[in-house]
Design a protein around this motif. Sequence first.
Motif, PDB file in Angstrom:
ATOM      1  N   ILE A  12      -1.290   8.953  -2.875  1.00 36.11           N
ATOM      2  CA  ILE A  12      -1.367   8.893  -1.412  1.00 36.11           C
ATOM      3  C   ILE A  12      -0.379   9.865  -0.788  1.00 36.11           C
ATOM      4  CG2 ILE A  12      -0.913   7.412   0.590  1.00 36.11           C
ATOM      5  CD1 ILE A  12      -1.898   5.051  -1.211  1.00 36.11           C
ATOM      6  N   ASN A  13       0.837   9.872  -1.293  1.00 35.93           N
ATOM      7  CA  ASN A  13       1.869  10.762  -0.766  1.00 35.93           C
ATOM      8  C   ASN A  13       1.475  12.227  -0.929  1.00 35.93           C
ATOM      9  OD1 ASN A  13       4.700  11.194   0.230  1.00 35.93           O
ATOM     10  ND2 ASN A  13       4.899  12.159  -1.766  1.00 35.93           N
ATOM     11  N   GLU A  50       8.049   2.417   2.396  1.00 38.42           N
ATOM     12  CA  GLU A  50       9.059   2.831   3.378  1.00 38.42           C
ATOM     13  C   GLU A  50       9.644   4.199   3.023  1.00 38.42           C
ATOM     14  OE1 GLU A  50      12.652   0.456   3.594  1.00 38.42           O
ATOM     15  OE2 GLU A  50      12.622   0.592   5.782  1.00 38.42           O
ATOM     16  N   ASP A  51       9.767   4.479   1.707  1.00 31.56           N
ATOM     17  CA  ASP A  51      10.299   5.772   1.267  1.00 31.56           C
ATOM     18  C   ASP A  51       9.420   6.934   1.712  1.00 31.56           C
ATOM     19  OD1 ASP A  51      12.393   4.528  -0.076  1.00 31.56           O
ATOM     20  OD2 ASP A  51      11.322   4.474  -1.985  1.00 31.56           O
ATOM     21  N   LEU A  52       8.125   6.668   1.889  1.00 31.19           N
ATOM     22  CA  LEU A  52       7.172   7.746   2.155  1.00 31.19           C
ATOM     23  C   LEU A  52       7.053   8.085   3.643  1.00 31.19           C
ATOM     24  CD1 LEU A  52       4.315   6.788  -0.341  1.00 31.19           C
ATOM     25  CD2 LEU A  52       6.423   8.079  -0.738  1.00 31.19           C
ATOM     26  N   GLN A  53       7.706   7.304   4.483  1.00 31.37           N
ATOM     27  CA  GLN A  53       7.672   7.601   5.915  1.00 31.37           C
ATOM     28  C   GLN A  53       8.458   8.881   6.171  1.00 31.37           C
ATOM     29  OE1 GLN A  53       6.923   3.280   7.903  1.00 31.37           O
ATOM     30  NE2 GLN A  53       9.036   3.947   7.868  1.00 31.37           N
ATOM     31  N   ARG A  54       7.937   9.705   7.076  1.00 24.43           N
ATOM     32  CA  ARG A  54       8.586  10.991   7.331  1.00 24.43           C
ATOM     33  C   ARG A  54       8.189  11.520   8.694  1.00 24.43           C
ATOM     34  NH1 ARG A  54       8.153  14.208   3.174  1.00 24.43           N
ATOM     35  NH2 ARG A  54       7.263  12.698   1.727  1.00 24.43           N
ATOM     36  N   MET A  55       8.900  12.557   9.120  1.00 17.22           N
ATOM     37  CA  MET A  55       8.522  13.307  10.307  1.00 17.22           C
ATOM     38  C   MET A  55       8.396  14.766   9.900  1.00 17.22           C
ATOM     39  SD  MET A  55      10.334  13.635  14.069  1.00 17.22           S
ATOM     40  CE  MET A  55      11.642  14.763  13.559  1.00 17.22           C
ATOM     41  N   PHE A  69       3.769   6.960   9.294  1.00 18.02           N
ATOM     42  CA  PHE A  69       4.237   5.587   9.154  1.00 18.02           C
ATOM     43  C   PHE A  69       3.440   4.853   8.080  1.00 18.02           C
ATOM     44  CE2 PHE A  69       5.168   6.163  13.857  1.00 18.02           C
ATOM     45  CZ  PHE A  69       6.551   6.220  13.707  1.00 18.02           C
ATOM     46  N   PHE A  70       4.133   4.036   7.303  1.00 23.81           N
ATOM     47  CA  PHE A  70       3.504   3.168   6.305  1.00 23.81           C
ATOM     48  C   PHE A  70       3.838   1.715   6.672  1.00 23.81           C
ATOM     49  CE2 PHE A  70       3.260   7.093   4.069  1.00 23.81           C
ATOM     50  CZ  PHE A  70       2.312   6.966   3.076  1.00 23.81           C
ATOM     51  N   PRO A  71       3.026   1.081   7.514  1.00 18.62           N
ATOM     52  CA  PRO A  71       3.309  -0.306   7.912  1.00 18.62           C
ATOM     53  C   PRO A  71       3.465  -1.204   6.684  1.00 18.62           C
ATOM     54  CG  PRO A  71       1.525   0.599   9.236  1.00 18.62           C
ATOM     55  CD  PRO A  71       1.788   1.587   8.143  1.00 18.62           C
ATOM     56  N   PRO A  72       4.510  -2.034   6.652  1.00 22.03           N
ATOM     57  CA  PRO A  72       4.767  -2.859   5.458  1.00 22.03           C
ATOM     58  C   PRO A  72       3.798  -4.024   5.280  1.00 22.03           C
ATOM     59  CG  PRO A  72       6.355  -3.345   7.186  1.00 22.03           C
ATOM     60  CD  PRO A  72       5.556  -2.175   7.666  1.00 22.03           C
ATOM     61  N   VAL A  99      -0.657   4.872   7.818  1.00 20.81           N
ATOM     62  CA  VAL A  99      -1.319   4.662   6.533  1.00 20.81           C
ATOM     63  C   VAL A  99      -1.290   3.162   6.254  1.00 20.81           C
ATOM     64  CG1 VAL A  99      -1.363   5.238   4.085  1.00 20.81           C
ATOM     65  CG2 VAL A  99      -0.516   6.917   5.743  1.00 20.81           C
ATOM     66  N   ILE A 100      -2.444   2.518   6.413  1.00 22.61           N
ATOM     67  CA  ILE A 100      -2.491   1.059   6.351  1.00 22.61           C
ATOM     68  C   ILE A 100      -2.994   0.568   4.996  1.00 22.61           C
ATOM     69  CG2 ILE A 100      -2.822   0.930   8.849  1.00 22.61           C
ATOM     70  CD1 ILE A 100      -5.788   0.158   8.260  1.00 22.61           C
TER      71      ILE A 100
END
Length: 204
Positions: A12-13, A50-55, A69-72, A99-100
């Motif tokens: 996914i990443n 959470e590690d994969l969240q970025r800007m 965003f990767f909602p938990p 990314v849900i």
Amino acid sequence: MNQDEHYRLFKINKTILQMLHDRKYIVEKGLVEKSFEEFKESHQGNPTREDLQRMATKIEDPSIHIFIFFPPKETVGIDQIKEFEKKMADGAVHRAILVIQNKVSPFAKKYIVSLAPEKIMEIFHENELLVNITEHKLVPKHEPLTDEEKKALLERYKLKETQLPRISVDDPVARYLGLSKGQVVKIKRPSETAGRYVTYRFVC
């Protein structure tokens, strides 16, 4: 989190990074090329959503950013969306990708719609990102035109944009590229006689 789930996040990443690159955001080449083992090592052997969240920042305009965003939670509710909205406002960010894992609640969906066009939140299910659809041999190359290129195309052929063949904004490749209604995309297909066949589509 087991090995299979780690590999799932790795895939996914990688697709997200390729997507950002194809949308012309700055992405370090080394990040895309990381192997699964390198990916795990970079997250101390236990990568999380959470590690994969970025800007990321646009190449041609450093003032334009996008959040990933990767909602938990498996079901994303309106409270979570409001948290993301605040982060976007704090960072002066106009667009985000969610990314849900499962689904977005009906109230949260309505709220996302109400935020547009000031804030755009695109929704992708994890399953959609396990494979990069643009790498499939049957998917031709899509290139969004700039406003100037679109204007030049229409003037050259003396056309109105609505006279062009259409592509839905919900088309999988249009979603991958983050296309908006009103844009024009160039599509290059292989041709046995001409080598390459170019068409244009109006996003609607």
